[in-house]
Write a protein that holds these residues in place. Structure first.
Motif, PDB file in Angstrom:
ATOM      1  N   ALA A 198       0.837  -1.208   0.000  1.00 15.57           N
ATOM      2  CA  ALA A 198       0.000   0.000   0.000  1.00 15.57           C
ATOM      3  C   ALA A 198       0.870   1.256   0.000  1.00 15.57           C
ATOM      4  CB  ALA A 198      -0.931  -0.009   1.209  1.00 15.57           C
ATOM      5  N   GLU A 199       1.937   1.254   0.779  1.00 11.45           N
ATOM      6  CA  GLU A 199       2.857   2.399   0.804  1.00 11.45           C
ATOM      7  C   GLU A 199       3.509   2.613  -0.557  1.00 11.45           C
ATOM      8  OE1 GLU A 199       3.891   4.885   2.985  1.00 11.45           O
ATOM      9  OE2 GLU A 199       2.084   4.251   4.018  1.00 11.45           O
ATOM     10  N   LEU A 200       3.886   1.524  -1.195  1.00 12.45           N
ATOM     11  CA  LEU A 200       4.496   1.613  -2.518  1.00 12.45           C
ATOM     12  C   LEU A 200       3.507   2.180  -3.526  1.00 12.45           C
ATOM     13  CD1 LEU A 200       6.988   1.066  -4.257  1.00 12.45           C
ATOM     14  CD2 LEU A 200       6.104  -1.236  -4.662  1.00 12.45           C
ATOM     15  N   ALA A 201       2.268   1.716  -3.486  1.00 10.75           N
ATOM     16  CA  ALA A 201       1.241   2.237  -4.405  1.00 10.75           C
ATOM     17  C   ALA A 201       0.991   3.722  -4.148  1.00 10.75           C
ATOM     18  CB  ALA A 201      -0.053   1.444  -4.251  1.00 10.75           C
ATOM     19  N   ASN A 202       0.939   4.118  -2.888  1.00  9.37           N
ATOM     20  CA  ASN A 202       0.751   5.523  -2.535  1.00  9.37           C
ATOM     21  C   ASN A 202       1.924   6.365  -3.033  1.00  9.37           C
ATOM     22  OD1 ASN A 202      -0.294   7.856  -1.235  1.00  9.37           O
ATOM     23  ND2 ASN A 202       0.960   7.432   0.560  1.00  9.37           N
ATOM     24  N   THR A 203       3.124   5.852  -2.862  1.00  8.89           N
ATOM     25  CA  THR A 203       4.316   6.568  -3.316  1.00  8.89           C
ATOM     26  C   THR A 203       4.330   6.694  -4.833  1.00  8.89           C
ATOM     27  OG1 THR A 203       5.527   5.830  -1.376  1.00  8.89           O
ATOM     28  CG2 THR A 203       6.840   6.595  -3.240  1.00  8.89           C
ATOM     29  N   GLU A 204       3.926   5.637  -5.534  1.00 10.79           N
ATOM     30  CA  GLU A 204       3.854   5.692  -7.005  1.00 10.79           C
ATOM     31  C   GLU A 204       2.879   6.790  -7.444  1.00 10.79           C
ATOM     32  OE1 GLU A 204       5.721   4.126  -9.208  1.00 10.79           O
ATOM     33  OE2 GLU A 204       6.731   2.869  -7.745  1.00 10.79           O
ATOM     34  N   ASP A 205       1.758   6.910  -6.755  1.00  7.84           N
ATOM     35  CA  ASP A 205       0.792   7.964  -7.076  1.00  7.84           C
ATOM     36  C   ASP A 205       1.391   9.342  -6.841  1.00  7.84           C
ATOM     37  OD1 ASP A 205      -1.110   6.090  -7.766  1.00  7.84           O
ATOM     38  OD2 ASP A 205      -2.187   6.210  -5.845  1.00  7.84           O
ATOM     39  N   ARG A 206       2.135   9.485  -5.753  1.00 10.24           N
ATOM     40  CA  ARG A 206       2.758  10.774  -5.446  1.00 10.24           C
ATOM     41  C   ARG A 206       3.846  11.117  -6.461  1.00 10.24           C
ATOM     42  NH1 ARG A 206       3.215  10.593   1.071  1.00 10.24           N
ATOM     43  NH2 ARG A 206       4.492  12.429   0.711  1.00 10.24           N
ATOM     44  N   ILE A 207       4.587  10.110  -6.914  1.00 11.37           N
ATOM     45  CA  ILE A 207       5.602  10.342  -7.947  1.00 11.37           C
ATOM     46  C   ILE A 207       4.934  10.786  -9.239  1.00 11.37           C
ATOM     47  CG2 ILE A 207       7.310   9.198  -9.431  1.00 11.37           C
ATOM     48  CD1 ILE A 207       8.030   7.468  -6.944  1.00 11.37           C
ATOM     49  N   ALA A 208       3.843  10.133  -9.600  1.00  6.63           N
ATOM     50  CA  ALA A 208       3.126  10.497 -10.825  1.00  6.63           C
ATOM     51  C   ALA A 208       2.607  11.935 -10.742  1.00  6.63           C
ATOM     52  CB  ALA A 208       1.979   9.528 -11.078  1.00  6.63           C
ATOM     53  N   ALA A 209       2.065  12.309  -9.596  1.00  7.36           N
ATOM     54  CA  ALA A 209       1.576  13.687  -9.428  1.00  7.36           C
ATOM     55  C   ALA A 209       2.736  14.679  -9.494  1.00  7.36           C
ATOM     56  CB  ALA A 209       0.832  13.829  -8.100  1.00  7.36           C
ATOM     57  N   GLY A 210       3.845  14.336  -8.853  1.00  4.67           N
ATOM     58  CA  GLY A 210       5.021  15.199  -8.905  1.00  4.67           C
ATOM     59  C   GLY A 210       5.575  15.323 -10.312  1.00  4.67           C
ATOM     60  N   ARG A 211       5.552  14.229 -11.058  1.00  7.44           N
ATOM     61  CA  ARG A 211       6.034  14.242 -12.446  1.00  7.44           C
ATOM     62  C   ARG A 211       5.162  15.162 -13.300  1.00  7.44           C
ATOM     63  NH1 ARG A 211       6.466   8.521 -14.304  1.00  7.44           N
ATOM     64  NH2 ARG A 211       8.425   8.595 -13.184  1.00  7.44           N
ATOM     65  N   ARG A 212       3.841  15.097 -13.097  1.00  7.69           N
ATOM     66  CA  ARG A 212       2.936  15.980 -13.852  1.00  7.69           C
ATOM     67  C   ARG A 212       3.213  17.446 -13.507  1.00  7.69           C
ATOM     68  NH1 ARG A 212      -0.660  11.833 -12.574  1.00  7.69           N
ATOM     69  NH2 ARG A 212      -1.463  13.000 -10.793  1.00  7.69           N
ATOM     70  N   PHE A 213       3.390  17.748 -12.216  1.00  7.38           N
ATOM     71  CA  PHE A 213       3.655  19.119 -11.787  1.00  7.38           C
ATOM     72  C   PHE A 213       4.980  19.613 -12.353  1.00  7.38           C
ATOM     73  CE2 PHE A 213       5.210  22.090  -8.397  1.00  7.38           C
ATOM     74  CZ  PHE A 213       4.286  23.098  -8.622  1.00  7.38           C
ATOM     75  N   TYR A 214       6.001  18.771 -12.270  1.00 13.21           N
ATOM     76  CA  TYR A 214       7.311  19.131 -12.793  1.00 13.21           C
ATOM     77  C   TYR A 214       7.246  19.389 -14.304  1.00 13.21           C
ATOM     78  CZ  TYR A 214      12.088  18.561 -14.474  1.00 13.21           C
ATOM     79  OH  TYR A 214      13.295  18.756 -15.109  1.00 13.21           O
ATOM     80  N   ASN A 215       6.643  18.467 -15.030  1.00 10.98           N
ATOM     81  CA  ASN A 215       6.573  18.622 -16.485  1.00 10.98           C
ATOM     82  C   ASN A 215       5.749  19.834 -16.896  1.00 10.98           C
ATOM     83  OD1 ASN A 215       8.298  16.507 -17.100  1.00 10.98           O
ATOM     84  ND2 ASN A 215       6.658  15.020 -17.304  1.00 10.98           N
ATOM     85  N   ALA A 216       4.724  20.191 -16.128  1.00 14.36           N
ATOM     86  CA  ALA A 216       3.955  21.405 -16.416  1.00 14.36           C
ATOM     87  C   ALA A 216       4.831  22.646 -16.231  1.00 14.36           C
ATOM     88  CB  ALA A 216       2.720  21.486 -15.522  1.00 14.36           C
ATOM     89  N   ASN A 217       5.648  22.650 -15.199  1.00 12.10           N
ATOM     90  CA  ASN A 217       6.559  23.775 -14.975  1.00 12.10           C
ATOM     91  C   ASN A 217       7.634  23.841 -16.051  1.00 12.10           C
ATOM     92  OD1 ASN A 217       5.272  24.699 -12.626  1.00 12.10           O
ATOM     93  ND2 ASN A 217       6.370  23.235 -11.379  1.00 12.10           N
ATOM     94  N   VAL A 218       8.128  22.691 -16.470  1.00 11.86           N
ATOM     95  CA  VAL A 218       9.115  22.645 -17.550  1.00 11.86           C
ATOM     96  C   VAL A 218       8.499  23.189 -18.835  1.00 11.86           C
ATOM     97  CG1 VAL A 218      10.422  21.076 -19.059  1.00 11.86           C
ATOM     98  CG2 VAL A 218      10.527  20.810 -16.577  1.00 11.86           C
ATOM     99  N   ARG A 219       7.266  22.778 -19.117  1.00 12.82           N
ATOM    100  CA  ARG A 219       6.584  23.274 -20.317  1.00 12.82           C
ATOM    101  C   ARG A 219       6.466  24.803 -20.290  1.00 12.82           C
ATOM    102  NH1 ARG A 219       1.519  21.447 -19.612  1.00 12.82           N
ATOM    103  NH2 ARG A 219       1.040  23.434 -18.691  1.00 12.82           N
TER     104      ARG A 219
END
Length: 189
Positions: A127-148
């Motif tokens: 469950a912790e791993l799944a939660n962390t994967e979700d947080r990484i995905a959200a962080g990746r979206r935020f990062y890529n939006a800022n890069v764009r």
């Protein structure tokens, strides 16, 4: 006011406006660059969190599947490479791709052991791993939006004049190229 004085005032006003615009553009680039760096650091925090969870997951599975040594070694090597310092977004994406593949194989091994799947410790780590994967995905979206946003500003005219003058450059997206890695690891049992 004479014509010469009026022309001088107009020229000075235009120069002041251009300078103010330049300062505003420069400050905008600094803000965007810092936002991109901050959002990358947030991804880095989540990646470290995942890297910290993995040894616990490996040890839990090891207790039930000791003969799967190759899978454990592969996960350990991939984790060490991904947790290494100094990787930029492109290099980190490649390392995380290898880690995701190794984790997928580890979780596939775990599927063969019903007692392990029922273990509360394993379920909690999963469950912790799944939660962390979700947080990484959200962080990746935020990062890529800022890069764009930064890249758009670096490439558009006239802000690109200020960007080239002060050395602001495009930032790298954090992308995963492997189609299998684009899917979240299957952690359901």
């Amino acid at each position: 006011m004479t014509g010469g004085t009026l022309a001088l005032v107009v020229v000075i006003a235009v120069v002041v406006l251009v300078l103010l615009w330049g300062v505003a553009q420069y400050n905008g680039f600094v803000r965007l660059r810092n936002l991109v760096q901050e959002s990358w650091r947030q991804i880095d925090v989540e990646l470290h969190r995942r890297h910290d969870l993995i040894p616990n997951l490996v040890e839990t599975v090891k207790g039930y599947a000791a003969h799967e040594r190759g899978v454990f070694d592969e996960v350990t090597r991939a984790r060490a490479a991904a947790a290494g310092p100094g990787a930029g977004p492109a290099e980190q994406a490649v390392q995380e791709s290898a880690l995701n593949s190794a984790l997928g194989r580890l979780l596939a091994v775990a599927e063969n052991y019903p007692v392990l799947r029922a273990s509360e410790n394993f379920q909690q780590l999963q469950a912790e791993l799944a939660n962390t994967e979700d947080r990484i995905a959200a962080g990746r979206r935020f990062y890529n939006a800022n890069v764009r946003e930064l890249n758009t500003k670096v490439e558009t005219f006239p802000p690109n004049l200020v960007a080239s003058m002060f050395g602001f450059t495009r930032a790298e997206y954090f992308e995963v190229d492997d189609p299998q890695v684009r899917q979240a690891p299957a952690v359901g049992f």
